[in-house]
Design a protein around this motif. Structure first.
Motif, short mmCIF file in Angstrom:
data_model
loop_
_atom_site.label_atom_id
_atom_site.label_comp_id
_atom_site.label_asym_id
_atom_site.label_seq_id
_atom_site.Cartn_x
_atom_site.Cartn_y
_atom_site.Cartn_z
N TRP A 6 0.84 -1.20 0.00
CA TRP A 6 0.00 0.00 0.00
C TRP A 6 0.88 1.25 0.00
O TRP A 6 0.61 2.22 -0.71
CB TRP A 6 -0.91 -0.03 1.23
N ASP A 7 1.96 1.20 0.77
CA ASP A 7 2.87 2.34 0.87
C ASP A 7 3.64 2.55 -0.44
O ASP A 7 3.97 3.68 -0.80
CB ASP A 7 3.84 2.11 2.03
N ALA A 8 3.93 1.45 -1.14
CA ALA A 8 4.55 1.48 -2.48
C ALA A 8 5.87 2.24 -2.53
O ALA A 8 6.14 2.99 -3.46
CB ALA A 8 3.57 2.04 -3.50
N PHE A 10 -2.19 0.96 -8.94
CA PHE A 10 -3.42 1.45 -8.30
C PHE A 10 -4.42 1.86 -9.37
O PHE A 10 -4.03 2.17 -10.49
CB PHE A 10 -3.10 2.64 -7.39
N PRO A 11 -5.72 1.87 -9.05
CA PRO A 11 -6.35 1.47 -7.79
C PRO A 11 -6.29 -0.03 -7.59
O PRO A 11 -6.25 -0.79 -8.55
CB PRO A 11 -7.80 1.96 -7.95
N ARG A 12 -6.31 -0.43 -6.34
CA ARG A 12 -6.07 -1.83 -6.01
C ARG A 12 -6.83 -2.21 -4.74
O ARG A 12 -7.03 -1.39 -3.87
CB ARG A 12 -4.58 -2.03 -5.78
N THR A 17 3.54 -9.91 -7.05
CA THR A 17 2.99 -8.64 -6.56
C THR A 17 2.75 -7.63 -7.67
O THR A 17 2.07 -6.62 -7.45
CB THR A 17 3.93 -8.02 -5.52
N ASP A 18 3.29 -7.88 -8.85
CA ASP A 18 3.13 -6.93 -9.96
C ASP A 18 1.93 -7.25 -10.85
O ASP A 18 1.53 -6.44 -11.67
CB ASP A 18 4.39 -6.88 -10.82
N PHE A 32 -4.59 -8.01 -5.96
CA PHE A 32 -3.33 -8.05 -5.20
C PHE A 32 -2.99 -9.48 -4.85
O PHE A 32 -3.79 -10.18 -4.23
CB PHE A 32 -3.47 -7.20 -3.93
N VAL A 33 -1.82 -9.93 -5.24
CA VAL A 33 -1.28 -11.29 -5.05
C VAL A 33 -2.34 -12.38 -5.26
O VAL A 33 -2.33 -13.42 -4.61
CB VAL A 33 -0.56 -11.46 -3.69
#
Length: 204
Positions: free
Chosen positions: A55-57, A64-66, A121-122, A144-145
């Motif tokens: 989230w912090d990236a 995003f959005p995610r 994660t990408d 996400f994942v």
């Protein structure tokens, strides 16, 4: 057959619109599962440091959005074509390191790093068609994942769904969907404890 099977579901989800910005509770659309996919109703969630990190990236490629989240438990709402190991109503855990059952890693007793479903994660889309199953007013929202459990409903690859006993307390076992993949699974595969052994696993 579930009354919502094959239909788009509207539900609430905590959406990360930008890196480091507060998550927003939104009403989103969740598409039905396609071939080889499962739609889960998420009943319990836990928060892992991994969710906060992505989230912090910082130091990553932001996407995003995610919808974040990967420690959860719930029930199977509907299944796509070809899915046979779970059915609607089953208690289940979504897992970010799934098993296709066909690759050399899945057929090995020493690894759970599936070539197809290992953590990525990408990748913010489904494998079958390269699209998301989440949207809001027509705007795609990324996965996400492969789990995206900060949503009341999520769609995951069938190989990322573990059926569990209906007697298991979902509010307690939700952490296992992360803990087993990262710590306990490695212990079983590497330490190879004998049946009836007593073991302690630290650092999950």
């Amino acid at each position: 057959m579930c009354s919502t099977a094959g239909k788009v579901i509207k539900c609430r989800a905590a959406v990360a619109w930008e890196a480091g910005k507060p998550l927003v509770i939104e009403t989103i659309e969740v598409a039905p599962p396609q071939r080889g996919e499962v739609r889960l109703k998420i009943l319990f969630n836990s928060l892992c440091r991994t969710d906060v990190y992505w989230w912090d990236a910082k130091g990553q490629t932001p996407l995003f959005p995610r919808i974040l989240g990967h420690e959860a438990a719930g029930i199977v709402e509907s299944v796509g074509e070809g899915v046979t190991h779970v059915k609607p109503g089953d208690s289940a855990l979504p897992v970010f390191t799934g098993e296709c059952g066909e690759c050399s890693h899945c057929k090995s007793s020493g690894s759970n790093m599936c070539e197809l479903l290992r953590i990525n994660t990408d990748r913010g889309v489904m494998l079958s068609d390269g699209k998301t199953r989440f949207s809001k007013n027509g705007q795609p929202i990324y996965h996400f994942v492969g789990t995206s459990t900060f949503s009341e409903y999520t769609v995951v690859h069938a190989g990322c769904v573990a059926k569990i006993s209906p007697a298991a307390p979902l509010d307690k076992v939700c952490v296992v969907s992360c803990g087993y993949c990262t710590g306990f699974g490695a212990t079983v595969n590497v330490a190879k404890p004998e049946p009836n052994s007593t073991v302690a696993v630290f650092g999950l």
